[in-house]
Design an enzyme around this catalytic site. Structure first.
Site, mmCIF file in Angstrom:
data_model
loop_
_atom_site.group_PDB
_atom_site.id
_atom_site.type_symbol
_atom_site.label_atom_id
_atom_site.label_comp_id
_atom_site.label_asym_id
_atom_site.label_seq_id
_atom_site.Cartn_x
_atom_site.Cartn_y
_atom_site.Cartn_z
ATOM 1 C CG HIS A 101 -1.985 -1.071 1.168
ATOM 2 N ND1 HIS A 101 -3.171 -0.982 0.473
ATOM 3 C CD2 HIS A 101 -1.994 -2.300 1.754
ATOM 4 C CE1 HIS A 101 -3.873 -2.098 0.628
ATOM 5 N NE2 HIS A 101 -3.174 -2.916 1.391
ATOM 6 C CG ASN A 174 -8.030 -4.193 0.805
ATOM 7 O OD1 ASN A 174 -7.279 -3.243 0.986
ATOM 8 N ND2 ASN A 174 -7.663 -5.444 1.061
ATOM 9 C CE1 TYR A 388 -2.610 -2.532 7.621
ATOM 10 C CE2 TYR A 388 -2.222 -4.847 8.083
ATOM 11 C CZ TYR A 388 -2.676 -3.862 7.240
ATOM 12 O OH TYR A 388 -3.199 -4.199 6.019
#
Length: 725
Positions: A101, A174, A388
């Site tokens: 990303h 998404n 993350y």
């Protein structure tokens, strides 16, 4: 202006926080204007350079256009602190890009709750009708680097942060509702496979290579997401025209501890729209910033894109009710099984003021949740909760990235975390531990009943032996890809077939291509045979173990009319040699502007009333193409043997460009039209005026414009695309 001191910021935040005044039980109803609140918060960090002298980083006025050196031609001196500071800061401007990303664009906005949903969740931002919460959204592609094209065929990230009055809440989703893998331990394998080759860094932002399809064929859990990506979802018209999904199943929990399973959905109020593959390829070459430019310009023009947030709500007992596992991230819950309950609307209405400080430095993570939301046992989600957070240590060089303005919550932070690289605050509590008496027990523990604290759903429990195995409830990875394929229109199925053909025509290994057909055949014999015949693989016999005729709704990107026309562009092809052709644009623009449609006047060269030239124009820039009356001379059939002074040949634009714009507009499925004598241009392009989506009139009448509007709502005329059968 200079940023306020951090100490004063802490004071401002403390004075405004209900938790600091003892009002722990009060539920804030939100700001009257969340957009103004965002500006008020971020403006504290603005640095404007208007009417100032240049200074060093420590504030001393300087000049920095020449290094300090010995004489006119001598060496630069090491003592030149101005040179050292300027070069050192330049050398360290970049931070490591995201592993995935990396290519993204962001925008601020506001979320407005449709009602009080305390009956299903204790989440404060859903606690009152009309309650506003500031948001920041980052859209992205997955595989490409930060400098890759917006139009690479890919899953698109749709990450949303809610700056709630009880802390930050992120939906890190998404534009496709499922993912390639079921277990997060496979994530490095997936990304290593789809990224460029290790020896030559080729191809960029593409899966049309051996390692990607080798992984897909060896890990069939990827098939469902793969088919979505090979459809129009992989190449959307714009980021304003995509839906969003939370992918995983989460939990909503009430103040009383009652829990429900939920799946998050963002529904575009613009409608869904996609490009076709050759169109997307041309956009990548002509304008790789197409997506971010579209979003930025729409917001700047006041055409704020909107999405509705909804959830599918299921009982805890429904985990295996529908024939698959709700904790499997490769599965959707068809809306016929569980309709979507709408919770509120998000409006993106403010562009970032600085890309790096906001869009690049923002960090989303699924672990940013608030009271009233809880996790599930989804193994992909469980792994993302670590990954993350961990990746930000690498990107930002320390643990204090949550203190960056774009990442800060809009409520004060009180905990015992201390120090670390880049610490931005000055903690005043010397007793950074709990429990304590020296600071009167503060910061105090908050839980379900005291302090409105986060709490895990009381009913959660898990037992079992330790094992490294796929759950039997996760094993069927072919039925839902078939459900998706069955649910597409014939034209959309053709687009999927064509996309897989294209991708595998670039796969060199015959073993990999054969394995791809084996897996596709478990989904659909029709799909497998159509792909096989184009890539040199024997067409297989049916493998019907997982075959069914079920269909679902709202999974395609074509066949439904757009809900809004905001920001769509009509190319009006005119000629400076015929002023009337340019003047005709004014009436068209007047009528189309009522629906937020822009008319772009194209001619041989720039002049009054002309927006851009043929040399800088292509059909890919427009959602519809119309030839102006009097301009038809530019659209004569191109020939390399024609006289050099033929009107179709000019040094002002590439040979045949005007006619090619019309041809491409038609073959890309766009509405095309002509006014008055310009109808000959359509004839020269080989376009029958009786076809759907072709509009001809003697002048710019209201009926003509209404036809163009209807064509724009249809967006793509699918009868123009050849089907295999």
């Amino acid at each position: 202006m200079r940023a306020l001191s951090l100490a004063s910021l802490i004071g401002i935040a403390s004075a405004a926080c209900p938790y600091m005044t003892g009002e722990l039980e009060r539920r804030d109803t939100g700001t009257d204007d969340a957009t103004a609140a965002t500006e008020e918060f971020l403006s504290q960090y603005y640095m404007a350079d208007n009417d100032t002298f240049l200074t060093s980083d420590v504030g001393g006025p300087i000049e920095d256009q020449n290094s300090l050196q010995v004489g006119d031609r001598g060496p630069t001196l090491l003592e030149d602190f101005i040179f050292r500071q300027k070069i050192q800061r330049f050398d360290h401007e970049r931070v490591p890009e995201r592993a995935v990303h990396a290519r993204g664009v962001g925008a601020h906005g506001v979320f407005t709750s449709y009602g009080d949903y305390s009956n299903i969740t204790a989440a404060s931002f859903l606690g009152a009708e009309g309650k506003e919460t500031p948001v920041f959204v980052r859209f992205s592609t997955v595989a490409g680097s930060r400098g890759s094209s917006d139009l690479a065929r890919d899953v698109h990230g749709f990450a949303t942060r809610f700056y709630t009055d009880e802390g930050n809440f992120d939906i890190v989703g998404n534009n496709i509702p499922v993912f390639f893998i079921q277990d997060a331990i496979l994530f490095p394998d997936l990304i290593h496979a789809v990224k460029p080759r290790g020896d030559n860094e080729i191809p960029q932002a593409a899966t049309a290579h051996d390692s990607a399809w080798d992984f897909f064929s060896q890990q069939p859990s990827s098939l469902h997401t793969l088919l979505w990506a090979m459809s129009g979802h992989g190449i959307p018209r714009s980021l304003r025209h995509v839906d969003g999904f939370g992918i995983h199943t989460f939990r909503f929990v009430t103040d009383n501890g009652d829990s429900k399973l939920v799946k998050f959905h963002w529904k575009s109020l613009q409608g869904k729209a996609s490009m076709v593959w050759e169109e997307a390829q041309q956009v990548s070459g002509k304008n790789p910033d197409f997506m971010r430019q579209d979003l930025f310009e729409a917001i700047e023009a006041g055409r704020y894109p909107e999405w509705e947030l909804g959830v599918q709500i299921m009982d805890e007992e429904d985990q295996l009710k529908f024939g698959f596992d709700l904790f499997d991230p490769t599965k959707i819950v068809p809306e016929e099984y569980v309709p979507i309950t709408k919770l509120g609307k998000m409006t993106l209405n403010r562009n970032p003021r600085n890309y790096f400080a906001e869009t690049e430095q923002v960090m989303f993570q699924p672990g940013h949740i608030v009271r009233g939301v809880d996790f599930t046992e989804d193994p992909l989600l469980q792994g993302r909760l670590f990954s993350y957070l961990d990746t930000q240590l690498n990107r930002h060089g320390g643990p204090n990235f949550e203190q960056l303005p774009i990442n800060q919550p809009r409520v004060p932070v009180h905990n015992n975390n201390r120090d670390g690289a880049g610490q931005m605050f000055i903690p005043l509590n010397p007793n950074a531990y709990s429990p304590n008496t020296l600071n009167k027990g503060s910061p105090k523990q908050a839980n379900q009943t005291v302090g409105k604290g986060f709490f895990t759903a009381p009913g959660r429990e898990s037992t079992g032996r330790f094992t490294r195995a796929v759950s039997p409830s996760f094993e069927d990875v072919w039925s839902q890809p078939r459900l998706f394929y069955n649910s597409l229109t014939p034209a959309e199925q053709q687009f999927v077939v064509d996309a897989i053909r294209f991708e595998n025509s670039n796969v060199k290994s015959s073993v990999v291509r054969n394995n791809v057909i084996i897996q596709l055949n478990r989904v659909s014999n029709d799909l497998a045979r159509r792909v096989a015949r184009a890539i040199g693989v024997e067409e297989p016999e049916a493998d019907p173990t997982y075959y069914h005729n079920n269909k679902t709704t709202d999974v395609g990107t074509f066949g439904q009319k757009l809900k809004k026309l905001d920001g769509l562009k009509v190319g009006f092809l005119a000629s400076v040699e015929t002023p009337a052709s340019i003047e005709a644009a004014s009436e068209l623009s007047k009528q189309l502007s009522e629906d937020g449609v822009d008319v772009v006047v194209v001619a041989e060269r720039l002049s009054d009333g002309v927006d851009q030239t043929y040399s800088g124009s292509d059909a890919i820039q427009f959602d519809a193409v119309i030839v102006a009356p009097g301009a038809e001379g530019l659209f004569s059939t191109f020939s390399f043997t024609a006289p050099s002074n033929a009107t179709s040949s000019s040094t002002l634009f590439p040979a045949g460009r005007p006619l090619q714009i019309v041809i491409d507009g038609f073959r890309f499925g766009k509405p095309v039209g002509a006014v008055g004598s310009a109808a000959t241009a359509l004839k020269n392009a080989g376009i029958q005026t009786s076809r759907d989506g072709v509009y001809v009139d003697k002048s710019v009448t209201s009926g003509f414009v209404d036809g163009i509007k209807d064509g724009l709502r249809t967006f793509k005329f699918l009868d123009r695309f050849k089907l295999d059968h």
